[in-house]
Design a protein around this motif. Structure first.
Motif, PDB file in Angstrom:
ATOM      1  N   LYS A 128     100.501 -14.545  42.450  1.00 47.58           N
ATOM      2  CA  LYS A 128     101.247 -15.568  43.169  1.00 47.58           C
ATOM      3  C   LYS A 128     100.323 -16.762  43.394  1.00 47.58           C
ATOM      4  O   LYS A 128      99.224 -16.619  43.929  1.00 47.58           O
ATOM      5  N   SER A 172     100.340 -21.210  44.358  1.00 45.42           N
ATOM      6  CA  SER A 172     101.084 -22.386  44.780  1.00 45.42           C
ATOM      7  C   SER A 172     100.106 -23.527  44.982  1.00 45.42           C
ATOM      8  O   SER A 172      98.900 -23.302  45.141  1.00 45.42           O
ATOM      9  N   ALA A 179      98.563 -26.059  47.342  1.00 44.50           N
ATOM     10  CA  ALA A 179      98.407 -26.119  48.794  1.00 44.50           C
ATOM     11  C   ALA A 179      98.412 -27.556  49.305  1.00 44.50           C
ATOM     12  O   ALA A 179      99.067 -27.859  50.294  1.00 44.50           O
ATOM     13  N   PRO A 188     103.620 -23.101  57.160  1.00 42.47           N
ATOM     14  CA  PRO A 188     102.228 -22.868  56.763  1.00 42.47           C
ATOM     15  C   PRO A 188     102.020 -22.771  55.250  1.00 42.47           C
ATOM     16  O   PRO A 188     100.921 -22.995  54.768  1.00 42.47           O
ATOM     17  N   ASP A 189     103.057 -22.440  54.501  1.00 41.86           N
ATOM     18  CA  ASP A 189     102.914 -22.311  53.055  1.00 41.86           C
ATOM     19  C   ASP A 189     103.420 -23.535  52.295  1.00 41.86           C
ATOM     20  O   ASP A 189     103.406 -23.555  51.068  1.00 41.86           O
TER      21      ASP A 189
END
Length: 135
Positions: free
Chosen positions: A2, A4, A6, A53-54
């Protein structure tokens, strides 16, 4: 696996004027503002409301050389650089206009949703967009 993204770095002229614009005009949250004395710079993160937060946040990176300063407001060669997704286009559009945000292309309906182009305090182009379907 996973992964992403940030943060996305956005080159700015001055930390404090950028923080003021993003928090008071665009209604972003100041996530972090930490001085880094060893490099004489600050780690400044801002995020749109509801990002969580993500969610992706912007790293406001003060230009420290003439070469970096040349890209302030034009990091994408005059194209839209960032896309601010909203769950209510007209609510956010009207609020942004009331706070003095300059829209350079008026709202329109496109196959993917409702969109208008605005610029930040340095001229960086953004889409304010409400997608028809989640993407």
């Amino acid at each position: 696996m996973k992964q992403s993204i940030a943060h996305a770095a956005l080159v700015v002229r001055d930390y404090d004027e950028a923080i003021d614009f993003y928090t008071n005009v665009l209604n972003f949250t100041l996530v972090e503002d930490t001085y880094q004395p060893e490099q004489d710079k600050r780690w400044v993160l801002v995020a749109p409301p509801g990002a969580g937060p993500d969610g992706l946040s912007l790293l406001l990176a003060r230009a420290t050389t003439p070469e970096q300063a040349a890209f302030i407001g034009n990091q994408s060669g005059g194209r839209v650089f960032l896309f601010l997704r909203t769950d209510d286009f007209w609510r956010d559009y009207e609020a942004m206009v009331a706070r003095g945000v300059r829209f350079v292309r008026p709202p329109k309906t496109a196959p993917y949703g409702t969109v208008a182009v605005f610029e930040d305090l340095y001229g960086t182009l953004w889409d304010l967009v409400q997608f028809k379907d989640p993407v």
